[in-house]
Every structure is written in C-alpha cells, then in structure tokens.
Enzyme design. Structure first.
Site, PDB file in Angstrom:
ATOM      1  N   THR A  83      15.502  -4.704   8.396  1.00 48.28           N
ATOM      2  CA  THR A  83      15.095  -3.465   7.742  1.00 48.28           C
ATOM      3  C   THR A  83      16.243  -2.831   6.963  1.00 48.28           C
ATOM      4  O   THR A  83      16.038  -1.858   6.256  1.00 48.28           O
ATOM      5  CB  THR A  83      14.594  -2.450   8.789  1.00 48.28           C
ATOM      6  OG1 THR A  83      15.635  -2.257   9.741  1.00 48.28           O
ATOM      7  CG2 THR A  83      13.359  -2.952   9.505  1.00 48.28           C
ATOM      8  N   HIS A 121       0.860  -1.180   0.000  1.00 48.36           N
ATOM      9  CA  HIS A 121       0.000   0.000   0.000  1.00 48.36           C
ATOM     10  C   HIS A 121       0.899   1.232   0.000  1.00 48.36           C
ATOM     11  O   HIS A 121       2.014   1.180   0.507  1.00 48.36           O
ATOM     12  CB  HIS A 121      -0.917   0.015   1.230  1.00 48.36           C
ATOM     13  CG  HIS A 121      -1.809  -1.193   1.292  1.00 48.36           C
ATOM     14  ND1 HIS A 121      -2.880  -1.366   0.459  1.00 48.36           N
ATOM     15  CD2 HIS A 121      -1.762  -2.299   2.065  1.00 48.36           C
ATOM     16  CE1 HIS A 121      -3.462  -2.524   0.726  1.00 48.36           C
ATOM     17  NE2 HIS A 121      -2.797  -3.118   1.690  1.00 48.36           N
ATOM     18  N   ARG A 180      20.058  -5.963  14.324  1.00 48.42           N
ATOM     19  CA  ARG A 180      21.384  -5.347  14.462  1.00 48.42           C
ATOM     20  C   ARG A 180      22.453  -6.429  14.418  1.00 48.42           C
ATOM     21  O   ARG A 180      22.209  -7.555  14.841  1.00 48.42           O
ATOM     22  CB  ARG A 180      21.475  -4.591  15.782  1.00 48.42           C
ATOM     23  CG  ARG A 180      20.575  -3.379  15.834  1.00 48.42           C
ATOM     24  CD  ARG A 180      20.870  -2.517  17.054  1.00 48.42           C
ATOM     25  NE  ARG A 180      20.054  -1.318  17.008  1.00 48.42           N
ATOM     26  CZ  ARG A 180      18.816  -1.220  17.506  1.00 48.42           C
ATOM     27  NH1 ARG A 180      18.271  -2.269  18.099  1.00 48.42           N
ATOM     28  NH2 ARG A 180      18.145  -0.102  17.427  1.00 48.42           N
TER      29      ARG A 180
END
Lengths: 199, 191
Positions: free
Chosen positions: B170, B106, B185
């Site tokens: 991410t 989206h 991390r």
C-alpha cells in the site's frame, strides 16, 4: 498401481502423470494438468499421494528435479500450489482450501546479480522452467491441519498437529500443535483442546 | 518487432496477438486467457522487451492503459490491471496469483459510487461513469514478487526489492528492501 506414465480417464488435458508419482488406488486426481510442472526425475518416488486423498482442479505440483512431496491419507487438496525444490510433507486428514500456496523455496537466488544470471539462462531453455538454485527449506504440515483459502506457507515452516491457519494468512514462523493462527504475517489467536469430545 | 501474426505459444491455444502489442526477440506469451480483457486502444498498448516469459499472465488493459515491460522478465499467472500506466523494469519475477493495479475502479465518495453502480448496470447503458483518479505503478529492475501479492494504485517499487508472498503493498517500497504483511512492512534489506 500403475508404474508408467498414465493419463486420467476423461481428462480435458492431454498430458500424463509422470511415472515417479505414486498415487494410491483409492486417491482421486481430477486432472493430469496438476503434474504439468512436475519436473522431478531423479527420485523413484518424487510424489506420493496416500489413501483416500483427493487433488482437485487448480492443484499444481510445481516440483524441481530435486524435489520430493509426500501427501498423507484423507488429505483434501482443493486447488493448492505446491512449490518444491527439496521437501514438502503433508500429514493425514489435512484440509487445504483454494489458492493455498505451500513453498519450500523462493525459486530464485537472494542476490539480484545472481537472479539476473538465472533469468538469462532460463530464456535460453525450453521449456523455460525455474530450476532449484539454492537448497530449499523443508516444509512439514502435520496431521489434522486446516489451511484456509489463499494461505501462504513460506519456506522452512513447520505446522503442528491439529492447527488451523485462518484464510489469507501468511505463515512465516512455525505453528504450535492445536493452535489457531491468523493474519499477515500470522500470529497465534487461540488454543484448541485436542481432547474435546465429539458431540 | 511488431508482428500481429505471432501465435501465442501454448499447447491448446492458437490465438493471435492484438495489433498494438509489441514483443521483443525470444519473448514467449503463453495462455488462453492472456488477452480476454485486453480493451486497449493505445497505439503501443503493451510493449514487452526481449527474452521474457509470460506464462498465463492476464493483460487486463483498459482503453487508455499502457503497459511497458523490460527484458528477461518471468511472470507466472499474474493479473495486470491497467487503466493508465504500468511500467515494469528488467529482470523482474512475479509469482502465481499476484495482482497489480493502477486504479481503484470505482470512486470512493458514496454518492458518486451510486452513480457508478447505475452506470455499470444493464440499465445505465452508455451513461458516463464518474471520472476516476488513476496513478501509475512503477516496478524497477531486479524486483522479486512472490505469489498472492497485491500491489495497489500509485505504488513505486524500488530496484532489487523483495516482496514476500501474500503481501499487500500500500506504500512505496525503497530499493533493496524486503517487505511482508498486510499492509506490507519492511523487515530487512536485500543485497
């Protein structure tokens, strides 16, 4: 208590529960599918499930031939994936929510070259199960613990009595008794009073 | 080897593979729901190399999506969401309940999201959705990915990396590194 491989009444899954899985008569198992990855054959009691414990749909005992899983009394396994090469112990009155992963093993060697060898061997096998390559690190979950949904418990972790692990936490380090931990990786956010009266 | 008559190897399913799926020798695809959300229209929508084991993997591939998987991969109950491109190397292990996506599905700007909500609704049948930015996900050779991991749009995971269970990836992961957490991390290196 049945001693041979057996089925669950009105089960949608045609398979059986292995004979070395010892289930208390009062325990509830929703489907034998939970044991479709249970490959433990060496030990006479590879899995023990205690008084008043329930294992609902989505619970999987993914257990290598050397693995041993001990589930206590009044435990709720509401869709828990137990990945065991060595030892997983779950105490009494412990509540486990959906999509929880409890693992005492990474099911693969640390080094890439050894992983390659393992994957080449697996592709020649039928069924293609991952087998214990390294000794697992035992996971012990105490009595009266509550694991929120989608929690991951990593190899070697011990969780103390009465602790709570918040939803979607990843637990890398031991958890002290009567504490609340949360986060990824999980850290302590609160202490609980073990003798708080019931109101 | 492209053969649309290869049955999916599973005890209670005998579905046929879609015609634009190409699988190598001794590769097994097991699971009833593997192609439930396979809408791919590309000529070679899904290519899997040899000796792979795909246990209950969901290949949710959109019309323009393309997924390429190398040799000797072992995936269990992974969800692969692809609208553009997903490239996975050889000797990759993916654990249970892990999701890999190359799209956000989206738009981010609020006004565009209202248009998208209407277009997706039963009222907006046939209405064009706002254009979305997709970004390929690349997973190199020898990567180990644990259960309950999420890998987001545009990520490259370097060869030999080790993604601990439950991580949300991410940012790109350098080769041979070990990551954990949300966001993931680096906590060490792997040899």
């Amino acid at each position: 208590m049945a001693k041979s491989a057996r089925t669950v009444p009105e089960d949608w899954y045609p398979g059986t529960i292995p004979s070395n899985v010892k289930i208390d008569d009062t325990a509830y198992i929703e489907t034998a599918y939970s044991f479709s990855r249970c490959r433990s054959q060496i030990l006479p009691e590879a899995v023990t499930i205690g008084y008043g414990t329930s294992a609902y749909l989505g619970t999987m005992f993914d257990i290598a031939p050397t693995g041993r899983v001990n589930v206590g009394k009044y435990v709720l396994l509401n869709g828990v994936w137990i990945i065991c090469d060595h030892e997983v112990i779950i105490g009494d009155y412990t509540l486990c929510s959906w999509n929880v992963v409890i693992m005492d093993t990474y099911q693969a060697p640390e080094s890439s070259s050894q992983r390659r060898m393992m994957l080449q061997q697996i592709s020649q096998r039928s069924p293609r199960n991952l087998e214990a390559m390294n000794p697992g690190k035992p996971v012990h979950i105490g009595n009266n613990v509550w694991l929120g949904f989608e929690v991951c418990i990593l190899p070697g972790v011990h969780i103390g009595e009465g602790a709570i692990v918040g939803a979607r936490s990843v637990v890398q380090d031991n958890v002290e008794p009567y504490t609340i931990v949360a986060g990824n990786p999980a850290r302590r956010i609160k202490r609980l009073d073990p003798i708080e009266p019931i109101t | 080897m492209s053969d649309s008559t290869v049955p999916i190897d599973d005890s209670w399913s005998h579905d046929r593979l879609p015609p634009n799926v190409d699988i190598g020798l001794q590769t097994i695809i097991a699971g009833q729901h593997s192609f439930k959300r396979f809408y791919c229209q590309q000529e070679k929508g899904l290519t899997i190399g040899a000796h792979c084991s795909m246990n209950h993997v969901q290949f949710a591939i959109g019309q323009s999506g393309r997924v390429q998987i190398g040799n000797y991969c072992y995936f269990t109950n992974a969800v692969l969401l692809c609208e553009l491109e997903l490239r996975i190397g050889s000797y990759v292990i993916i654990g249970w309940n892990t999701t890999i996506t190359d799209s956000d599905f989206h738009p981010l700007p609020p006004a565009q999201r209202i248009l998208d909500a209407v277009a997706c609704s039963p009222i907006g049948k046939g209405q064009a959705r706002p254009l979305l930015q997709h970004a390929p996900v690349i997973i190199e050779d020898d990567v180990w990915i644990g259960p309950s991991v999420t890998i987001l749009k545009g990520i490259t995971i370097g060869a030999g990396a080790f993604i601990e269970p439950g991580s949300v990836v991410t940012h790109d992961v350098p080769p041979q590194s070990r990551v954990i957490g949300n966001p993931a991390r680096i906590i060490g290196t792997n040899t």
